[in-house]
Write an enzyme that holds these catalytic residues in place. Sequence first.
Site, PDB file in Angstrom:
ATOM      1  N   GLU A 418      54.124  15.514 -50.576  1.00  0.00           N
ATOM      2  CA  GLU A 418      53.848  14.471 -49.506  1.00  0.00           C
ATOM      3  C   GLU A 418      55.005  13.825 -48.987  1.00  0.00           C
ATOM      4  O   GLU A 418      55.545  12.718 -49.304  1.00  0.00           O
ATOM      5  CB  GLU A 418      53.226  13.328 -50.473  1.00  0.00           C
ATOM      6  CG  GLU A 418      51.817  14.037 -50.850  1.00  0.00           C
ATOM      7  CD  GLU A 418      50.797  12.851 -51.481  1.00  0.00           C
ATOM      8  OE1 GLU A 418      51.342  12.147 -52.085  1.00  0.00           O
ATOM      9  OE2 GLU A 418      49.542  12.758 -51.080  1.00  0.00           O
ATOM     10  N   GLU A 488      46.012  19.916 -56.098  1.00  0.00           N
ATOM     11  CA  GLU A 488      45.550  18.743 -56.739  1.00  0.00           C
ATOM     12  C   GLU A 488      44.136  18.750 -56.586  1.00  0.00           C
ATOM     13  O   GLU A 488      43.449  18.818 -55.481  1.00  0.00           O
ATOM     14  CB  GLU A 488      46.482  17.468 -56.257  1.00  0.00           C
ATOM     15  CG  GLU A 488      47.621  17.538 -56.688  1.00  0.00           C
ATOM     16  CD  GLU A 488      48.385  16.046 -56.065  1.00  0.00           C
ATOM     17  OE1 GLU A 488      47.764  15.023 -56.298  1.00  0.00           O
ATOM     18  OE2 GLU A 488      49.830  16.301 -55.897  1.00  0.00           O
TER      19      GLU A 488
HETATM   20  C1  GAL Z   1      48.361  12.637 -54.499  1.00  0.00           C
HETATM   21  C2  GAL Z   1      49.832  12.577 -55.083  1.00  0.00           C
HETATM   22  C3  GAL Z   1      49.925  12.321 -56.390  1.00  0.00           C
HETATM   23  C4  GAL Z   1      49.116  11.225 -56.782  1.00  0.00           C
HETATM   24  C5  GAL Z   1      47.528  11.452 -56.366  1.00  0.00           C
HETATM   25  C6  GAL Z   1      46.621  10.162 -56.897  1.00  0.00           C
HETATM   26  O1  GAL Z   1      48.330  12.314 -53.265  1.00  0.00           O
HETATM   27  O2  GAL Z   1      50.395  13.761 -54.794  1.00  0.00           O
HETATM   28  O3  GAL Z   1      51.380  12.021 -56.655  1.00  0.00           O
HETATM   29  O4  GAL Z   1      49.500   9.957 -56.197  1.00  0.00           O
HETATM   30  O5  GAL Z   1      47.568  11.722 -55.254  1.00  0.00           O
HETATM   31  O6  GAL Z   1      46.660   9.949 -58.268  1.00  0.00           O
END
Ligand code: GAL
Length: 957
Positions: A418, A488
């Site tokens: 990010e 993620e």
């Molecule tokens: C993503 C980010 C993580 C964390 C997650 C939400 O956008 O890469 O670091 O913030 O969201 O828990």
Amino acid sequence: MTFRTTSASADYVEDVSPGSGALPPRAWYASSDARSLSLNGSWRFRLSAAADAEDDSFAAEGYDAGDWAEVTVPGHWVLQGHGFPVYTNHLYPFPVDPPRVPTENPTGDHLRVFDLPEDWPDLAEGGALLRFDGVESCARVWLNGTEIGEFKGSRLPHEFAVGGLLKTVGNILAVRVHQWSAGSYLEDQDQWWLPGIFRDVTLLHRPAGSALDFFVHASYDHVTGEGTLRVDSDVDGRVTVPALDIDVATGEPVTVPVEPWSAETPRLYDGELVTPGERVPLRIGFRTVALEDGLIKVNGRAVLFKGVNRHEWHPERGRALDLETMREDVLLMKRHNVNAVRTSHYPPHPAFLELCDEYGLWVIDECDLETHGFVEQDWRDNPVDDDRWTPALLDRAARMVERDKNHPSVVIWSLGNEAGTGRGLTAMAEWIRGRDASRLVHYEGDVDCRDTDVYSRMYAFHEEVERIGRGLDGGTLKRRRLPLILCEYGHAMGNGPGGIADYQRLFEAHERLQGGFIWEWIDHGIKDDRYGYAYGGDFGEELHDGNFVCDGLLFPDRTPSPGLVEFKKVIEPVAISGDGADGTVRIANKQDFADLSALAFTWAFQVDGETIESGSLPVPALAAGESAEVKLPAPPEGVPGGAETQWTVRAVLAEDTAWAPQGHVVAWGRLPVAARALPSVAATEGPVPDGALITLGPASFDARTGALRTIGSVEVTGLRLDVWRAPTDNDEGAPWQSDVRHGELWRKLGLHRMRHRLDAVESGGDALTVRTRVAPAGWEVGLSTVYRWTSDGNRLRLTVSVTPEGDWTVPLPRLGVRFGLSGADAVTWFGGGPGEAYPDTRAASQVGRWRSTVDGMQTPYVRPQENGARADVRWAELGGLRIEGDPEFWFSARRWTNEQLDAARHRTDLVPGGTVWVNLDHGQHGIGSQSCGPGPLPRYYLNAAPAEFSFVFSEVR
Ligand code: GAL
């Protein structure tokens, strides 16, 4: 006239450069013979409020720090009683004015006096390096009064040549650490801001002729079955690998037949690099990573990542992890079928990667880089698109790659997280490719995949993932030719994540989808006397993101949450399925490399959830990707009619492994045979008025309200319809989610304050019927609810009929009855268990006979919320009552009400009352993953619709 009042001595803090004085980065290793001295332990410590509040006289010889505090290194001073931790997700906790940082800049001066061990080589022989493995966020270092440098890049190593400065006794190492620096702009990861020297500090002797840097190239040719080894070394020497009869000069390639390394078969060969002055142990894994046919292939085969995102976390020590904690993470991952880890969002302690090599995990090694806060200004002034910062970015890329390049487990480099897009990221990608062509490059923010070898997304909804899997998503030509990974997904905040089985089905159906990484491994709760575990805001931070920092598959103490148990089942490497009635079970090896020879199979035949016979099941050692139908034994005879029967087939470890003992269950499948007979109660008794009461069979009711009072000798209070659940983090949804957030809608509609209007108590014939309307103030929607009670004299049957009235546009949180029991402790049930389950988190729920206690049925989410429901319950016994369901029900019991659970902010707010509150639910709304991602899929909605369900109560004596 203008004055510049900032002390020039602290200017480096706001300098965008990576620092000065440190040596070029190189491979991280522990020498076999060169001496080293750990400088971990107790250090003198002084905290000041600004970068230049104190001068640097503390670094000089003769300074008396006798009245300073002490801290433990590695550690964070804010977790050792000096100042406080701060949690923000993506907002910078200081004004955004790069590279400037606040005047209030907590600064920790650290002092350590040390002698060299008596057998330390003569100081004239060779040199010495001082290595810092991690300091947040900026440090300036002096040895024996001489400044040796300053650096940024918190989770990256920095080494300094100090040979000429060392003395035999009384060395004074002084380190000034600033919480905020220009580097903080590059470290805006979603986690606690935790300053300090949080990884090891080591003095390394460097004999003349010692190895400097070396690069182990160990590839595998899956066609010939041969591996090629070449170790490039800055200092010439020889490389030996006894098991392979290898003895070659550095720089010289050698090709021999080998067993390849994979996460499933982590074959490492011990070797040694011998230079004139040093012996360096090598652990070599032969493997080739390639992007081929649009797929990530290792050793010629496409891999499916069943991964997790791992931050380094310990509830007392923060990111200062010891080896045992790192090992525990790896063991827990292996035991839960996890095969991959993304080191979100920085290179981990190097020992963690050694464990990944040894136990077998695919690693995406991520650089210490995130500038997420710039999103608030549409990425204007983003350091990754500003040439002035590029040297710092390249320094970070090089420090990661050079440190970690010799790990077979690392298959992908990630540029960071990010950070928008920009020239700096492109420069990093180009540098990495130039240095190491043997791995792929990842970065999620690059949607066109200009700089990356894999299309990576986070939290994409199922529907879009499916479109990508089918190649219907468009995008640049380059992107269309790349595989997708979800770097993620499955946001594991609180109760959940829901819907991961649905993702897994997509991953397995479309080869372009190469799996994903659950966000995230562990809750970052901080152990705290006030709250049990503290989260954002608990330290008075002026800006914070609450419990968004508790979104892991492990609770802060590393107890697996139900989410991890679910994930283990969803990603199990062997699929076991079939219809128990036809006597065969289908076994499919879903691994990418290994055959089934490491596993043994067992069967159990269960009657009403209890195993009555079991044995072992011979299964051929199917190769990866193969499946077979295997005959089950003849079912046992003499099973009583009406009993529910099933086979459970398990795949267990055939032998002890490095990560779990023989017998550890890797995968299982349930094959139903005969369904149970549903409970039936002949309505032979009728209600009998008895003063202020009405009796019906074993039960008594309030004659005016129709409320149930007793069943036999068991007192029951407040039995009525319940639709409320304490919203989960996923029900609440993240504020930025644009789609519907049910928690908010439920509260708006008032589902947490339903009113129960009594319309009639009809006592006639064989039933007591209570007619009600359940509805919230302010709205016309309601649920017409009829309770119909009948009995055969011993048992009491309740049939609840619910008819929605008005225009229900939102699903219900739950639908069922709840009641209070004056006492209950032990709980037994036949149904899903042992842990909690919800409509879209029920893969791991096993139908069987389970025993627990009311306290044991609670899931300790750091922020209290709905939890603990058991799925598919046929019957349950607690507090002297037996409850049978028609149909099966969701069962939960707790020592507080759902309203109290909803009001609690921390576990410590939950104070047991005298009553045990039991919920028997006909339906539960799905969980989803909307705390960051999609809500429940529509098929898991609990829509308001006419419903009828029954329970049969009896007293157990
Ligand atoms: C993503 C980010 C993580 C964390 C997650 C939400 O956008 O890469 O670091 O913030 O969201 O828990």
